[in-house]
Enzyme design. Structure first.
Site, PDB file in Angstrom:
ATOM      1  N   ASN A   1      20.466 -20.134 -13.175  1.00 15.47           N
ATOM      2  CA  ASN A   1      19.108 -19.505 -13.524  1.00 15.47           C
ATOM      3  C   ASN A   1      18.222 -20.593 -14.315  1.00 15.47           C
ATOM      4  OD1 ASN A   1      20.714 -18.234 -15.346  1.00 15.47           O
ATOM      5  ND2 ASN A   1      19.327 -16.602 -15.407  1.00 15.47           N
ATOM      6  N   VAL A   2      16.929 -20.730 -14.025  1.00 13.74           N
ATOM      7  CA  VAL A   2      16.164 -21.520 -14.948  1.00 13.74           C
ATOM      8  C   VAL A   2      14.788 -20.596 -15.103  1.00 13.74           C
ATOM      9  CG1 VAL A   2      14.826 -23.433 -15.192  1.00 13.74           C
ATOM     10  CG2 VAL A   2      16.838 -23.746 -14.008  1.00 13.74           C
TER      11      VAL A   2
ATOM     12  N   CYS B   1      20.577 -10.466  -5.909  1.00 13.50           N
ATOM     13  CA  CYS B   1      19.574  -9.772  -5.862  1.00 13.50           C
ATOM     14  C   CYS B   1      18.881  -9.676  -4.534  1.00 13.50           C
ATOM     15  CB  CYS B   1      18.120  -9.953  -6.892  1.00 13.50           C
ATOM     16  SG  CYS B   1      17.332 -11.566  -6.411  1.00 13.50           S
TER      17      CYS B   1
ATOM     18  N   GLU C   1      20.716 -18.863  -7.319  1.00 16.29           N
ATOM     19  CA  GLU C   1      20.789 -19.144  -6.058  1.00 16.29           C
ATOM     20  C   GLU C   1      19.828 -20.146  -5.571  1.00 16.29           C
ATOM     21  OE1 GLU C   1      22.384 -15.124  -6.575  1.00 16.29           O
ATOM     22  OE2 GLU C   1      20.756 -16.316  -7.297  1.00 16.29           O
TER      23      GLU C   1
ATOM     24  N   CYS D   1      16.290 -18.089  -9.680  1.00 14.58           N
ATOM     25  CA  CYS D   1      17.566 -17.748  -9.965  1.00 14.58           C
ATOM     26  C   CYS D   1      18.470 -18.863  -9.766  1.00 14.58           C
ATOM     27  CB  CYS D   1      17.579 -16.748  -8.871  1.00 14.58           C
ATOM     28  SG  CYS D   1      16.522 -15.268  -9.128  1.00 14.58           S
TER      29      CYS D   1
ATOM     30  N   CYS E   1      17.325 -13.053  -3.287  1.00 14.13           N
ATOM     31  CA  CYS E   1      18.252 -14.217  -3.154  1.00 14.13           C
ATOM     32  C   CYS E   1      19.137 -13.900  -2.034  1.00 14.13           C
ATOM     33  CB  CYS E   1      19.328 -14.406  -4.451  1.00 14.13           C
ATOM     34  SG  CYS E   1      18.064 -14.930  -5.921  1.00 14.13           S
TER      35      CYS E   1
END
Length: 148
Positions: free
Chosen positions: A55-56, A99, A68, A66, A102
């Site tokens: 995640n960024v 989530c 993903e 996310c 994602c």
């Protein structure tokens, strides 16, 4: 098999450990100054390669990526391919469920047989996102021709 049953068979192509290790290694690259909640994700693609992401975060929060998302970006940058297996972990290395957003992103790049490691065991994409809208729906409508 019904939608609610958990798939328990191991992966035929190397097992879950390489995915767990790749997802855990991805944690080191997470940029999480706001949530302090690093996430690592990894997937095996149809060609057997493994791709990972983290995640960024972004100060505007809504622009946060996310794990993903960055994983899919990395897969596309390396030639693409559909996901056959997926694994996601939190900072403690515990299995983390994607989530809803994602799950939809993963669905876009999955096969009908894609397996996901979840906190309750291995499940198919259809089990974690039942009745999903995706590329097959668009192709079905396109194939039916223009509306009259």
């Amino acid at each position: 098999m019904s939608r609610s049953e958990t798939v328990t068979a191991p992966l035929d192509d190397g097992g879950w450990e390489p995915l767990r290790l790749a997802a855990t290694a991805a944690l080191a690259n997470a940029y999480v100054p706001y949530s302090k909640f690093p996430v690592g994700a990894a997937a095996r693609l149809e060609d057997g390669s493994i791709v990972s992401g983290c995640n960024v975060e972004n100060a505007s929060y809504g622009l946060t990526l996310c794990a993903e998302c960055t994983m899919i970006g990395a897969a596309r940058m390396n030639g693409g391919g559909l996901i056959t297996a997926f694994y996601c972990v939190d900072a403690q290395g515990e299995i983390l469920m994607p989530c809803g957003r994602c799950r939809q992103i993963l669905n876009e790049f999955s096969t009908a047989q894609t397996q996901l490691m979840t906190p309750s065991g291995v499940k198919t994409m259809d089990q974690v996102l039942p009745d999903a809208f995706g590329p097959r729906d668009l192709a079905r409508i396109a194939a039916s021709g223009p509306e009259h």
